[in-house]
Design a protein around this motif. Structure first.
Motif, PDB file in Angstrom:
ATOM      1  N   GLY A  22     -22.359  16.366  27.661  1.00 26.98           N
ATOM      2  CA  GLY A  22     -23.255  16.035  26.559  1.00 26.98           C
ATOM      3  C   GLY A  22     -23.796  17.276  25.877  1.00 26.98           C
ATOM      4  N   HIS A  23     -24.133  18.293  26.664  1.00 33.55           N
ATOM      5  CA  HIS A  23     -24.651  19.534  26.101  1.00 33.55           C
ATOM      6  C   HIS A  23     -23.574  20.250  25.301  1.00 33.55           C
ATOM      7  N   TYR A  24     -22.352  20.274  25.823  1.00 34.72           N
ATOM      8  CA  TYR A  24     -21.228  20.880  25.111  1.00 34.72           C
ATOM      9  C   TYR A  24     -20.987  20.170  23.777  1.00 34.72           C
ATOM     10  N   LEU A  25     -20.921  18.859  23.820  1.00 33.27           N
ATOM     11  CA  LEU A  25     -20.682  18.100  22.588  1.00 33.27           C
ATOM     12  C   LEU A  25     -21.813  18.295  21.583  1.00 33.27           C
ATOM     13  N   SER A  26     -23.027  18.470  22.091  1.00 36.28           N
ATOM     14  CA  SER A  26     -24.151  18.677  21.186  1.00 36.28           C
ATOM     15  C   SER A  26     -23.967  19.930  20.341  1.00 36.28           C
ATOM     16  N   ALA A  27     -23.360  20.959  20.929  1.00 35.98           N
ATOM     17  CA  ALA A  27     -23.086  22.175  20.158  1.00 35.98           C
ATOM     18  C   ALA A  27     -22.150  21.866  18.997  1.00 35.98           C
ATOM     19  N   ALA A  28     -21.102  21.070  19.269  1.00 38.47           N
ATOM     20  CA  ALA A  28     -20.156  20.690  18.219  1.00 38.47           C
ATOM     21  C   ALA A  28     -20.806  19.740  17.213  1.00 38.47           C
ATOM     22  N   ILE A  29     -21.706  18.884  17.694  1.00 38.74           N
ATOM     23  CA  ILE A  29     -22.427  17.963  16.805  1.00 38.74           C
ATOM     24  C   ILE A  29     -23.230  18.740  15.765  1.00 38.74           C
TER      25      ILE A  29
ATOM     26  N   LEU B 294     -17.217   9.994  12.941  1.00 39.04           N
ATOM     27  CA  LEU B 294     -16.954  10.961  14.005  1.00 39.04           C
ATOM     28  C   LEU B 294     -18.267  11.452  14.594  1.00 39.04           C
ATOM     29  N   LEU B 295     -19.236  11.754  13.744  1.00 39.62           N
ATOM     30  CA  LEU B 295     -20.540  12.207  14.225  1.00 39.62           C
ATOM     31  C   LEU B 295     -21.181  11.159  15.116  1.00 39.62           C
ATOM     32  N   ALA B 296     -21.118   9.898  14.710  1.00 41.80           N
ATOM     33  CA  ALA B 296     -21.694   8.824  15.523  1.00 41.80           C
ATOM     34  C   ALA B 296     -20.997   8.737  16.876  1.00 41.80           C
TER      35      ALA B 296
ATOM     36  N   ILE C 250     -22.689  21.694  14.564  1.00 46.34           N
ATOM     37  CA  ILE C 250     -21.790  22.278  13.556  1.00 46.34           C
ATOM     38  C   ILE C 250     -21.328  21.199  12.590  1.00 46.34           C
ATOM     39  N   LEU C 251     -20.958  20.025  13.114  1.00 50.57           N
ATOM     40  CA  LEU C 251     -20.498  18.947  12.242  1.00 50.57           C
ATOM     41  C   LEU C 251     -21.609  18.514  11.283  1.00 50.57           C
TER      42      LEU C 251
ATOM     43  N   HIS D 278     -13.711  24.535  12.063  1.00 54.01           N
ATOM     44  CA  HIS D 278     -14.630  24.277  13.179  1.00 54.01           C
ATOM     45  C   HIS D 278     -14.101  23.188  14.115  1.00 54.01           C
ATOM     46  N   LEU D 279     -13.593  22.108  13.543  1.00 51.30           N
ATOM     47  CA  LEU D 279     -13.050  21.044  14.391  1.00 51.30           C
ATOM     48  C   LEU D 279     -11.835  21.540  15.170  1.00 51.30           C
TER      49      LEU D 279
END
Length: 503
Positions: free
Chosen positions: A172-179, A141-143, A181-182, A254-255
């Protein structure tokens, strides 16, 4: 009438039929479903250690080893039905050993151990395997998230605060925030695994043994990183369970927040995310409907996972600091359901993130009608016109209010209200002309000037993606090293045990 000692008059026989059906049979079924391989490995590792330390004669050990192999060949655990003849799965194996090599020799395998240290070691072996599967799926998922963040690092979206459009950023910036946390969630799992990765064998009931056992040797043969030091802790400190399920609880909390955003963003009114047909179901009656129901399944499965993990932790609450059934077979089995739903969420979320895309037309419409670039107008007035931020903020607020009231958009309809607000507040005309105004309030400019550490501009985003990939590589290397260590330990155990049989 004189009191009668109940111990003298008790003619009942174990097991009580209700106790058998409500407790013993479920525990037996759980052991045969989840822990057969763990029992086998523990028996073999303990036997090898007893011989290597001189506690058990090699000739006797060879008979025990041969009988254990015969049981593996001749007894199919999946076909076993609990009858009550023995208390649990452990005693079933001992019964089978006695039938093959006699009570005296069979009973020597249990020298210097207890069901207490066996059980906790079993549960740790089971949890390690499940944690490794979960971590592997989390890394996938992280990848997928890193790949999507990199490919969408310049793709504009509307960022929301308090449920309302706030500022433009990139997907991309939004997903980076979730990345990030993961990544922290994966690190929490690594910390939990380090606690699980300590063998309880050799603690026996509570205090170890008077026999010269080698606890580290058994730990190594079972693939653990080390033996857990304090023997009381081995059978009482169930933080290996609470740490594991706390890590699950947090990861899926978190997810779940990310999933909830995706649900909101796919609504007709927002329409920021497009879900491809492969992940959309239709209505049985309304032909216009495109229902991205996989996101709903993700939401409830994440919540189920969270709830199951929380239940395990709740069971541990207010339990005594000692060996106890509360932390054992049935609770462990219940916890495995959290892993089962966790796997489904991680697989489906990775597939979803890899396939969704941003609808640029809807994003553009939402940015224009919501005036969310107005923050940069205020900032630019401070830099260009020399105003205080509070004065610039008031000019920007008046501009946005006029645009919204006219149901217009900021680039096309904002300049005249801006001139009026600026002259009213500053008492002069601005140096910002129409062309400069439109540049300032464009979402592309908004993102480009936010080039600080952690921002959405290309430079900090490139650095972030590099850092995330380095973290992922570190996780992969650690997982590979652990797998190699455990494979080598398993091979050594097989070699040493086989040598006892004379094969």
């Amino acid at each position: 009438m004189a009191d009668i000692d109940p111990r003298l008059s008790d003619t009942s026989k174990f097991p009580d039929p209700v106790y058998k059906e409500t407790v013993l049979k479920p525990l037996f079924d759980g052991a045969k479903s989840h822990h057969v391989d763990g029992f086998r490995r523990i028996d073999r590792a303990h036997l090898v250690m007893l011989v290597e330390t001189g506690i058990l004669d090699r000739e006797i050990a060879a008979k025990i080893a041969g009988a254990l192999e015969a049981i593996d060949r001749e007894v199919d655990p999946s076909t076993l039905v609990y009858t009550g003849e023995v208390e649990d799965f452990f005693f079933l194996i001992e019964k089978e050993l006695k039938a093959r090599i006699g009570v005296d020799i069979a009973g020597r395998l249990h020298t210097a151990r207890s069901r207490n240290d066996i059980d906790h070691t079993l549960f740790k072996l089971g949890l390690k395997e499940k944690i490794d599967v979960l971590q592997g799926k989390a890394r996938k998922l992280l990848a997928a998230m890193i790949d999507k963040a990199e490919s969408e690092k310049a793709t504009l979206i509307v960022a929301y605060t308090h449920g309302q459009p706030a500022q433009p950023t990139t997907f991309g910036h939004y997903l980076s925030a979730a990345i990030e946390i993961l990544i922290r969630d994966i690190e929490r799992f690594a910390d939990a695994r380090r606690i699980v990765d300590l063998s309880s064998m050799g603690a026996a009931a509570i205090t170890t043994s008077g026999f010269p056992i080698d606890r580290e040797r058994v730990a190594h043969l079972l693939g653990f990183s080390a033996a857990q030091r304090n023997s009381y802790s081995c059978i009482a400190a169930v933080d290996y369970t609470t740490s594991t399920y706390s890590a699950i609880e947090l990861m899926f909390l978190h997810l779940g927040r990310l999933i909830q955003d995706f649900q909101f963003w796919t609504s007709f009114e927002v329409g920021q995310i497009y879900v491809p047909n492969a992940l959309v179901q239709i209505s049985s009656i309304m032909p216009q409907k495109r229902n991205p129901v996989p996101i709903e399944h993700l939401r409830h499965l994440a919540s189920q996972t969270f709830g199951r993990a929380r239940t395990v932790i709740d069971v541990m609450h207010n339990t005594p600091f000692t060996d106890m059934n509360d932390s054992e077979g049935e609770t462990q089995g219940m916890g495995y359901e959290a892993f089962a739903s966790a796997y489904r969420v991680l697989d489906l979320l990775a597939a979803l993130i890899s396939q969704i895309s941003i609808d640029p037309e809807r994003v553009d419409q939402n940015i224009r009608r919501s005036c969310i670039t107005i923050t940069e107008l205020a900032d630019s007035l401070v830099r260009i016109e020399g105003l205080s931020f509070r004065e610039a903020h008031e000019i920007a607020a008046a501009t946005a209010k006029s645009v919204v009231a006219a149901k217009g958009d900021l680039p096309g309809d904002g300049f005249e209200p801006f001139l009026k607000a600026f002259e009213h507040s500053a008492g002069r005309k601005p140096s910002v002309d129409l062309q400069k105004f439109r540049e300032i309030v464009s979402p592309e400019h908004f993102v480009a000037v936010r080039a600080r550490f952690g921002g959405p501009a290309p430079e900090p985003m490139a650095a972030a993606i590099t850092a995330y990939r380095e973290k992922l590589a570190t996780f992969e290397a650690a997982a590979n090293a652990a797998a190699e260590y455990e494979a080598a330990a398993a091979a050594e155990l097989t070699e040493k045990f086989t040598a006892l049989t004379g094969a």
